[in-house]
Every structure is written in structure tokens, then in C-alpha cells.
Design a protein around this motif. Sequence first.
Motif, short mmCIF file in Angstrom:
data_model
loop_
_atom_site.label_atom_id
_atom_site.label_comp_id
_atom_site.label_asym_id
_atom_site.label_seq_id
_atom_site.Cartn_x
_atom_site.Cartn_y
_atom_site.Cartn_z
N LEU A 35 1.50 -1.23 3.54
CA LEU A 35 1.02 0.15 3.40
C LEU A 35 2.19 1.13 3.26
CD1 LEU A 35 -1.84 0.03 6.04
CD2 LEU A 35 -2.13 0.15 3.56
N ALA A 36 3.23 0.91 4.05
CA ALA A 36 4.40 1.77 3.96
C ALA A 36 5.09 1.61 2.61
CB ALA A 36 5.37 1.46 5.09
N ALA A 37 5.21 0.38 2.13
CA ALA A 37 5.86 0.12 0.86
C ALA A 37 5.11 0.76 -0.30
CB ALA A 37 5.99 -1.38 0.63
N GLY A 38 3.78 0.94 -0.14
CA GLY A 38 2.99 1.57 -1.18
C GLY A 38 3.15 3.07 -1.26
N GLY A 39 3.84 3.67 -0.29
CA GLY A 39 4.13 5.10 -0.38
C GLY A 39 3.30 5.99 0.52
N LEU A 40 2.64 5.42 1.53
CA LEU A 40 1.89 6.27 2.46
C LEU A 40 2.85 7.05 3.34
CD1 LEU A 40 -1.13 4.06 3.57
CD2 LEU A 40 -0.88 5.53 1.58
N ASP A 41 2.38 8.17 3.85
CA ASP A 41 3.20 9.01 4.73
C ASP A 41 3.06 8.62 6.19
OD1 ASP A 41 4.12 10.88 2.61
OD2 ASP A 41 1.98 11.33 2.49
N VAL A 42 1.86 8.24 6.59
CA VAL A 42 1.60 7.86 7.98
C VAL A 42 0.83 6.55 7.99
CG1 VAL A 42 0.54 8.51 10.17
CG2 VAL A 42 1.48 10.29 8.68
N VAL A 43 1.34 5.58 8.72
CA VAL A 43 0.62 4.34 8.97
C VAL A 43 0.29 4.34 10.46
CG1 VAL A 43 0.68 1.83 8.92
CG2 VAL A 43 1.82 3.15 7.11
N LYS A 44 -0.96 4.58 10.76
CA LYS A 44 -1.37 4.64 12.15
C LYS A 44 -2.06 3.35 12.54
CE LYS A 44 -6.06 6.60 11.88
NZ LYS A 44 -6.70 5.53 12.70
N GLU A 45 -2.27 3.19 13.82
CA GLU A 45 -3.10 2.10 14.29
C GLU A 45 -4.55 2.55 14.36
OE1 GLU A 45 0.10 -0.18 17.20
OE2 GLU A 45 -1.49 1.03 18.09
N LEU A 95 -5.16 12.77 3.51
CA LEU A 95 -6.23 11.88 3.08
C LEU A 95 -6.09 10.57 3.86
CD1 LEU A 95 -5.95 12.61 -0.72
CD2 LEU A 95 -7.74 13.42 0.83
N LEU A 96 -7.05 10.30 4.73
CA LEU A 96 -7.02 9.12 5.59
C LEU A 96 -7.97 8.08 4.99
CD1 LEU A 96 -6.55 7.38 8.06
CD2 LEU A 96 -8.09 8.89 9.35
N ILE A 97 -7.40 7.01 4.45
CA ILE A 97 -8.19 5.97 3.80
C ILE A 97 -7.89 4.64 4.50
CG2 ILE A 97 -8.69 4.79 1.63
CD1 ILE A 97 -7.82 7.23 0.13
N GLY A 98 -8.95 3.99 4.96
CA GLY A 98 -8.79 2.75 5.70
C GLY A 98 -9.14 1.53 4.87
N GLY A 99 -10.36 1.04 5.05
CA GLY A 99 -10.76 -0.22 4.43
C GLY A 99 -10.69 -0.22 2.92
N ASP A 100 -10.85 0.92 2.28
CA ASP A 100 -10.85 0.96 0.82
C ASP A 100 -9.53 0.47 0.23
OD1 ASP A 100 -12.29 1.96 -1.69
OD2 ASP A 100 -10.39 3.05 -1.82
N LEU A 101 -8.44 0.59 0.95
CA LEU A 101 -7.16 0.13 0.43
C LEU A 101 -7.04 -1.39 0.44
CD1 LEU A 101 -4.61 2.69 1.94
CD2 LEU A 101 -5.78 2.75 -0.27
N PRO A 159 -3.20 -4.19 -0.59
CA PRO A 159 -3.14 -2.82 -0.07
C PRO A 159 -1.93 -2.04 -0.55
CG PRO A 159 -2.67 -4.43 1.65
CD PRO A 159 -3.17 -5.20 0.48
N ARG A 160 -0.82 -2.71 -0.89
CA ARG A 160 0.34 -1.98 -1.38
C ARG A 160 0.02 -1.34 -2.74
NH1 ARG A 160 6.33 -4.45 -2.50
NH2 ARG A 160 5.88 -5.41 -0.46
N ARG A 161 -0.65 -2.09 -3.60
CA ARG A 161 -1.00 -1.55 -4.91
C ARG A 161 -1.98 -0.39 -4.77
NH1 ARG A 161 -4.66 -1.63 -9.02
NH2 ARG A 161 -6.22 -2.66 -7.70
N ARG A 162 -2.98 -0.54 -3.90
CA ARG A 162 -3.95 0.53 -3.71
C ARG A 162 -3.29 1.76 -3.09
NH1 ARG A 162 -8.68 1.26 -5.97
NH2 ARG A 162 -9.83 1.76 -4.07
N ALA A 163 -2.35 1.54 -2.17
CA ALA A 163 -1.63 2.66 -1.57
C ALA A 163 -0.81 3.38 -2.64
CB ALA A 163 -0.74 2.19 -0.44
N ALA A 164 -0.21 2.64 -3.55
CA ALA A 164 0.57 3.25 -4.63
C ALA A 164 -0.32 4.08 -5.55
CB ALA A 164 1.31 2.18 -5.42
N LEU A 165 -1.54 3.58 -5.82
CA LEU A 165 -2.49 4.34 -6.62
C LEU A 165 -2.88 5.64 -5.91
CD1 LEU A 165 -4.85 1.52 -7.94
CD2 LEU A 165 -3.14 2.79 -9.24
N LEU A 166 -3.05 5.56 -4.61
CA LEU A 166 -3.36 6.76 -3.83
C LEU A 166 -2.22 7.76 -3.92
CD1 LEU A 166 -5.12 8.28 -1.78
CD2 LEU A 166 -4.02 6.93 0.03
#
Length: 372
Positions: A162-172, A347-353, A359-366
Motif C-alpha cells: 500500500l505504501a509503495a502504491g503511493g498512499l499517504d497514510v497506511v493505518k491499521e 479518501l479512505l479506501i479499504g477492501g476495494d484496493l 493492492p499496489r496497483r490499485r493504490a497507484a490508480l487512486l
Amino acid sequence: MLAHTDVAASGDRFTATYLVDPALGDVADVARWMAGEMTVEFPLDLIDPDDGIGTHVVGRVESVEPDGGRHRVVVSVADEVVAGSMTQLLSVVWGNVSLGRGVDLVALDPPAGWPPPVPIDRPAGLAAFRALADAPTRPLLMSAVKPLGLPADRLAAMAHELAAGGLDVVKEDQSLADQPWAPFDDRIGPIAQAIHDANDRHGTRAVYAPSLNGPVMDLPRRAAAARDAGAGAVMVQPGISGYPAIEAAATAGLPVIAHPGGFGGLSDRVAPALVHGLLPRLAGADCSVFIVPGGRFPIDEADARATVEACLRPSGALPPILPAAGGGVSVERVPQLREAYGDDLCLLIGGDLHRDGDPRRRAALLREAAER
């Protein structure tokens, strides 16, 4: 009659506004009852209205007006009654009066100059997250590592992607507490390291925000442990642990995310803009997650917009905080959500990624959608 008492007060007052069901009886009597229960909780006929307590301590009914079949009641209270305490503010505006079914809290104009609960020498609120992401204008992006039951190494591997895909916050996920599959103290180090490794390898700036879902007395220790492990933020559930949990988590000096779990019943009788917007802001949260229409949970569009406004509008010394839209957000909805709520948004997106297993590709699309 109570013996005369001198009370020192500045004369500064704040107001709370309620909608009152006419079935409760004469609204003037109900309003006086509310003013007493909010403050002295003492028979008002035993207090001289010209006495110091009667003048400065007892709540004052400012107005009673009809409102769509109910009555809008505004009560003012001396600033000294709450004394800068979040717990006391909540006790006054939604303590005993909450026991009167048919009384709903719809607005709050807090005491002027409300102090930050935990003074910290760092950017706060929206500015804190924009600084961490080095993103001055675009919407910020967040996702969660889950589901409950994964061991720490798999949570860490997911966080890396998720981090590699470019998200700003990876929470638990808020469900992560101290379960035997991934105990808090055992998982925070590996997850933080995985995110730092992803940032180093891919030039990203993701921040790790562990869930402090545990005993309230342990929140300061957990927040400090998270900071020392390399986390950049923390998350609490004030609907479960109370708004003061935000203050406890903030003692470590990290930005605090407020998750809405547990607030469903409260927001039936307290305006969602207060529950998810102003009250977390007053308690010292830097980001508040709220639910948007069209996802997994029912919410009115007007309430969602009002929550965003409550997070962002100028309010004395309070910094604006980051509203985080969740509850069934997808990559495809990004343009619609930006149009509805603006770009001062997370924008907080969970399961959709995770739907296509990458998930890295979907995070990059986001990230691409947020930068358009």
C-alpha cells in the motif's frame, strides 16, 4: 433557599442548541429543567436567581422557538463551568440532558479560545497531514491493513504494498487490538519498518498509523511505543473509549486519527457534524473519519457535507482538521467525492484496493485519480 454564594466569573458564555419534542411537556418548563441539569443539578427554586450561583453558574435559557414540529432551545453556560476540560464540556452539553428522550443536541458554539487539550510543538490538524505527505493541495489518501486474523508478517507485507502504491497514510484496521495472532507490541515494529522500506525504495512518503484499540489507561504507553517504533500517526475510537481517548493518544506528539466506530447510536440524537466534526476537533484530533453516502452505511448527504464543514471552517484558535471519507469508498468514486467535498479531504479506501489481488496497483490508480 441556598445560602448566598459569591462566584467569580468573566461573563463569557458558550451556547448549546437542542431540538425538544413537544411530547415532553411545556417547553418552557423543559428548557428550565435542561438548564439546571446541565449545570447545578439542584432544585432551582432553592437557588436565588440573583445569587452568584444563580447568576453565573446555572444555565441560562436564551431562546425557545418552534422548529418543524419541535422546539429549538438555546441554552448558554458560563465558560468557567467547563474550565477547558473536554470531559466537563461533554458532561454539560450531553450528560444528564441526554437522559431526557426527545432532547437532541444539534449545535454547539464552544467557549471562545478553547485551548488545545495537549499543547504540542508541531503542525496540527489538516496542516500536520499535509506536511507529512508534502501534499499542499490534493486530496490525501489512506487505507488500512486487514482483515483481523492475519499475522504480523502478512500485515507488514500488505502495508509495504500500500505504501509503495503511493498512499499517504497506511493505518491499521480498528479491529486490531492485542490479539494473539498479531499482538500490538509485536506488530508495530515490523509494520513500521515495512512502510519505511517501501518509502525508501519507491520514493513515497507513507505514514504508519497503528490502532490504539486497548484499555484507556494504556493509550499513552501504546502511543509512545508506536512513535518509538517509527509510526507517524495513531488512531483511536472515541465512540468506544470516549473523546478523552484522543487527548490520551496525543501525549506522544503524533497526529491522532479519530475513527467513527461506536458512534452510530450517538449520532441518532447528536448532529453528525458535532459527533464526527466539531467534538473530535475540540478534543484534539487531527483527522476524523466520517461516513459518506453510497457506501456500506446509511448517511444523509447533508450530514456528510456538514461534517466536512465542521472539520474545516474557522473556529477561533482551533486548527482545521482533516476529514476522511470512508465507509465504502472506491477508486472509481474519486471524482464524485472531490466534487462533493473539495480537495481538503482524505479518501479512505479499504477492501476495494484488494479486489484484483494487486493492492499496489490499485493504490497507484487512486494516487493518479487524486492528482488529476
